[in-house]
Design a protein around this motif. Sequence first.
Motif, mmCIF file in Angstrom:
data_model
loop_
_atom_site.group_PDB
_atom_site.id
_atom_site.type_symbol
_atom_site.label_atom_id
_atom_site.label_comp_id
_atom_site.label_asym_id
_atom_site.label_seq_id
_atom_site.Cartn_x
_atom_site.Cartn_y
_atom_site.Cartn_z
ATOM 1 N N THR A 44 0.820 -1.216 0.000
ATOM 2 C CA THR A 44 0.000 0.000 0.000
ATOM 3 C C THR A 44 0.853 1.265 0.000
ATOM 4 N N HIS A 45 1.985 1.239 0.725
ATOM 5 C CA HIS A 45 2.848 2.422 0.777
ATOM 6 C C HIS A 45 3.440 2.729 -0.595
ATOM 7 N N LEU A 104 12.315 -1.593 -0.168
ATOM 8 C CA LEU A 104 12.394 -1.338 1.269
ATOM 9 C C LEU A 104 12.472 0.154 1.570
ATOM 10 N N GLN A 105 13.235 0.886 0.782
ATOM 11 C CA GLN A 105 13.375 2.326 1.013
ATOM 12 C C GLN A 105 12.033 3.042 0.885
ATOM 13 N N MET A 106 11.253 2.663 -0.115
ATOM 14 C CA MET A 106 9.949 3.302 -0.308
ATOM 15 C C MET A 106 8.992 2.967 0.832
ATOM 16 N N ILE A 107 9.074 1.746 1.346
ATOM 17 C CA ILE A 107 8.224 1.369 2.476
ATOM 18 C C ILE A 107 8.536 2.254 3.686
ATOM 19 N N TYR A 108 9.818 2.397 3.995
ATOM 20 C CA TYR A 108 10.200 3.211 5.148
ATOM 21 C C TYR A 108 9.815 4.674 4.950
ATOM 22 N N TYR A 109 10.016 5.179 3.745
ATOM 23 C CA TYR A 109 9.667 6.578 3.494
ATOM 24 C C TYR A 109 8.150 6.777 3.605
ATOM 25 N N THR A 167 3.025 9.595 4.622
ATOM 26 C CA THR A 167 1.997 8.695 5.138
ATOM 27 C C THR A 167 0.658 8.938 4.446
ATOM 28 N N ALA A 168 -0.263 8.013 4.659
ATOM 29 C CA ALA A 168 -1.566 8.103 3.997
ATOM 30 C C ALA A 168 -2.286 9.400 4.354
ATOM 31 N N LYS A 172 -6.463 3.125 -4.050
ATOM 32 C CA LYS A 172 -6.001 2.165 -3.060
ATOM 33 C C LYS A 172 -5.518 0.881 -3.723
ATOM 34 N N ALA A 173 -4.597 0.219 -3.026
ATOM 35 C CA ALA A 173 -4.056 -1.045 -3.541
ATOM 36 C C ALA A 173 -5.108 -2.140 -3.447
#
Length: 217
Positions: free
Chosen positions: A140-141, A178-183, A189-190, A216-217
Amino acid sequence: MRKQERAKIVAERLQELYPNPPIPLRHRDPFTLLVAVVLSAQCTDKMVNKVTPKLWELADNPCAMSRRSEAEILEVIRPLGLAPRKAKAIRELSRILCEEYDGQVPADMEALEKLPGVGHKTASVVMAQAFGKPAFPVDTHIHRLAQRWGLSSGKSVTQTEKDLKRLFPESEWNRLHLQMIYYGREHCTARGCDGRRCPICRELYPQRRKPVVTRKA
């Protein structure tokens, strides 16, 4: 600014922020990672990491897990969402791995996707994080960020994955995932960003006036 130029900026900024992003789900080997990813569906990694140590005490390999009952597995993972469905999937995929793959997790996307409870995203995560194979799992991120950054139309998760794979070198896929998830968790954030607030959104679209409505995913 062209899409490829935006992608270059994104990669540079994410590398500055997260040069060595850790895998957020705690695990010991491909099997424990696979189970952890299955458990993470509609649940936070933080919650999964609280539950898995107790689950590994119950069983930490496919053959041992297949000998446990659904009720035993469910009792441990009950705090997580969709627990009954996940307990059934974990026991069944463990049985298949024990009987058909000598207790090993196959490093093969097609074989992984055939396992109960394992979809394309889960298989991609295991391929990337357990075996180091190039993959770009879209959660989703990532789906949200790709739209806000103008890297994908966000028509579907499948389309977002294709768009990102075209924009970035294959050698960078696993790290960027992984970088995009953390960012996405920490900056874009949503609710905390609408495409105009976080540093990367502002750099890519300094003149953006209207909020970005993402699919949304």
